[in-house]
Design a protein around this motif. Sequence first.
Motif: not given
Length: 598
Positions: A248-276
């Motif tokens: 994923f595009i790191d800076d954009e995901v961090n921006k979406l979550l409102g993370l503080e630069y060089h304090e916290e960073a996104a490392i993985i996305v887990a999408s939960l789903y059923a086929s329906s």
Amino acid sequence: MNNDYTHALDYHEKTKHSQISILYSRHYLDWENRPNPFKVYVDLKSILLPDSFPVPSMNAVKAIAAVNNNNINNKEGDIKFLDKDTSIDDSNYADINRIKSFRLTDLASILFFTCGITRHIKFNSTDYYMRAASATGALYPIEAYVVNGDINKNDLDAGVYHFNPGSFSLTAIRKGDYRKVLASYSANNSTTMHSPVSLVFTSNSWRNAWKYQSRSYRHWFWDCGVILANLLAVCKSFGLQTKLLMGFIDDEVNKLLGLEYHEEAAIIVASLYASSYLKGGVTNSKSTMGNGCEPTNEHGNEKSDGNIIQQVDNLKPKVYPLSLSKVFYPDIWKAYDTSKLQNSSQVVNWISKTNFIIDSSSKSNNSNNKKRVLKKYPIETNFTDLEIPTIGKVILKRGSSRRFSRGAVSLKTLCNILTSSMGVEGKANLPMDYNLGQLGLVDLYFIANNIDGLQKGGYYFNATENTLDFLSDIPYADFSGHLCLDQPLFADASAVIFLMVELKKILRVLGNRGYRVVQMESGIIAGKLYLLSYTFGIGASGSTFYDDEVTDFFSYHDGPKSTMIAIGIGTSPYQSKSGTVLPLRLTNEQMCGESKTL
């Protein structure tokens, strides 16, 4: 910059432990400045999650390993999440079309059994809140965010939320449906776009660096990995599938979550789903790419020109400080920044790389390697005489062993743990978005100290030939403890398992981001080893290690490999108490005030 993988190699080399580096380290723990384990927003309102929710009740081995074995007994039945009077057997227990809807109580259960508080301990007038998944140093650097559509009409409005385990609540960061926005940062991944919920896991750098300094970048993925092991098992029990996205595009995901630069960073996305839930029946059960770089529905991506991403406003929500002061470790953020993906084209190219093939059969059949295997012990797994607890009970039971008794563990138990953690042919069966995730990047080596039926020594878990390959005697009795920074705990363990990879070979293909990958995959497998150990009635604990000494000891088998993490397993001299379904309602003062809450 991601392609210049020398940055990852440099980081790995600089943060290795050795007897000399430990001896001359001047680092000390400033307990008055220990970071608080809770992220608390100053001005944003929280929504309390329900404290009554379903408990995952699938057989723990099935949930952890997703095995199909009619000989696994279960003490308390299977999935309770399905419609009433719906029978289900081993061959179709993941038939997720049977689920009616996703409810807020289901989300509450998933969050609780993944990263909620299960134990409250008071020691020297200080409160300790232990969680469903272990964390190095009990520092809990991983934060969880929820990106969802409307859940069950009025249960929860669509939005972006932060999960606070201390108050068992969600804090609204953005209002509205941002699933398509998040998907656009992952090359329009259709699973993320149409899943009812995606969880984004981040790491707060200082919380772990307080103790582990620059090496703590490795811990980001270890600590997140054990959380994901819980998540995968709980979702399997609830009839949900999970897709893990590291592209994923790191800076954009961090921006979406409102993370503080060089304090916290996104490392993985887990999408939960059923086929329906997915339009057009896209289930992502097989991760394949078409020729070229254009995403296809087979891979779970919407057709796109690869360049259009959804923009969001900058957010800077105020949060209470974690501690009085912080130390900045530039090596951590250099390793992170040089592994970023900058645009959709880079994401698509990264997840679709297929020019690296691990041929595990060639490893075991190579004549040089055969000479280095002194003896082969057949792997025998047998669950017929076992009563396996439910995954919910195992998660509540799981701890982190502080003492081992040097007692013997049966060979059958060891084989059950190793094979269940690694899956078919040792490929771990992890639902990753990148193509190399299907190949199995992590190898298991271990030192047997007291395993009934095995002589003491170093071994390779050979899933291809279904054998435990005896490689070498150990030089002295407490050698495994020495490799784990001379800790007696790991000399007392019945076995110490080392998760190892061909690091340079992987980085050549996946770049610096490949370092995140191998650490994350190792963390997930380590989490499974934890859960499986407690499933089979023994204990487990994770450890760091003298990097080069571990590599040297096992290098004669298949060339030098890099160690990611070590897990000791064994019998315990004490009976630990199980945790409880304990959603707490801590106040802000308790979480970040002067109450000495850790």
